[in-house]
Enzyme design. Sequence first.
Site, mmCIF file in Angstrom:
data_model
loop_
_atom_site.group_PDB
_atom_site.id
_atom_site.type_symbol
_atom_site.label_atom_id
_atom_site.label_comp_id
_atom_site.label_asym_id
_atom_site.label_seq_id
_atom_site.Cartn_x
_atom_site.Cartn_y
_atom_site.Cartn_z
ATOM 1 N N LYS A 53 5.456 -2.590 -6.865
ATOM 2 C CA LYS A 53 5.108 -1.345 -7.555
ATOM 3 C C LYS A 53 5.768 -1.300 -8.934
ATOM 4 C CE LYS A 53 4.630 0.953 -3.108
ATOM 5 N NZ LYS A 53 5.220 1.802 -2.059
ATOM 6 N N GLN A 97 10.656 5.140 -1.037
ATOM 7 C CA GLN A 97 10.040 4.113 -0.194
ATOM 8 C C GLN A 97 10.354 4.402 1.273
ATOM 9 O OE1 GLN A 97 7.927 1.604 -1.194
ATOM 10 N NE2 GLN A 97 7.650 1.143 0.968
ATOM 11 N N ASP A 120 3.184 9.889 -4.502
ATOM 12 C CA ASP A 120 2.643 9.403 -3.225
ATOM 13 C C ASP A 120 1.812 10.490 -2.537
ATOM 14 O OD1 ASP A 120 3.114 6.752 -2.696
ATOM 15 O OD2 ASP A 120 5.086 7.070 -1.780
#
Length: 288
Positions: A53, A97, A120
């Site tokens: 990412k 994460q 997200d």
Amino acid sequence: MPAIIDGKAVAADIRAQVAEEVSRLRERTGRTPGLATILVGDDPASAVYVSGKRKASAEVGIADFHRQLSAEASQDEVASVIEECNRDPAISGILLQLPVPAGLDGPALTALISPDKDVDGLTPISAGRLLKATPGLRPCTPLGIIELLDRYDVALEGAEAVVVGRSDLVGKPVAQLLLQRNATVTMCHSRTRDLAGVCARADVLIVAVGVSGLIGPEFVKPGAAVIDVGINRTPDGLRGDVNFDAVLERAGLLTPVPGGVGPMTIAMLLRNTLTAASLHEPVPAPAR
Ligand code: NAD
């Protein structure tokens, strides 16, 4: 003639678009979008995901605000890093994460992320905004799925769409996005009776389960668009939830694994970071 959806090519196109828009935003406002990836502990798979990412962000000109915390970090320590990132105006997007190490409460930490930086799309407020169809950041994989369907001109309005899997990450949000596009949406899960029968009604079939080869040709209406989200490590390599060769004979469109939905997830994270940066643009003073 069935067509294989090329997620890599669509993702590359989106990344190029985002790179262009990032440089336009910088010229116009002097601001650069910034992404804070927060990694707690040293799980090797999570480290690989985060470095992918970060690399993709750097390639499109997004500034890197990575934060690495030790596996022993406490809930309060992680929470205070998230809060620092919430306050930092140089950071447009924050990604915690998952999973976090055992002993930490991942959902409670995720909920601390400012919804306007929630790239997200996983905080309860982002989920509520999605459900209410009000502006907000949406989860990346579901956004990527809709983008693929649009790029391949799959009509969603009035279509029978079946989603297999009801996770907060993929199944539930993609069902909402399909509903907003006026599809008739059915959700299936581990307790669904006659899964094959329900799936076989679908003009658009989205599968996010995590069982290699679950979906055979008898689950697929001839000509349907089939999106395989599953990623399963098998002795023969990475496989999706769809029995690719058998279903290809029947589907109108089908995503491969790898090379279908996977590349879209990161591409949509980049786009979400740009969207978040635009949300934080200072409002110009009104003309007098
Ligand atoms: P999950 O693992 O949280 O849940 C699985 C879902 O499948 C549950 O809702 C369950 O009810 C349903 N299910 C389980 N067995 C079933 C069965 N036999 N029949 C029907 N439904 C069944 O879901 P997730 O996090 O959405 O992950 C699903 C898959 O998608 C995994 O393989 C994951 O690795 C993959 N994934 C891929 C991407 C990507 O970018 N390509 C992103 C997220 C998840």
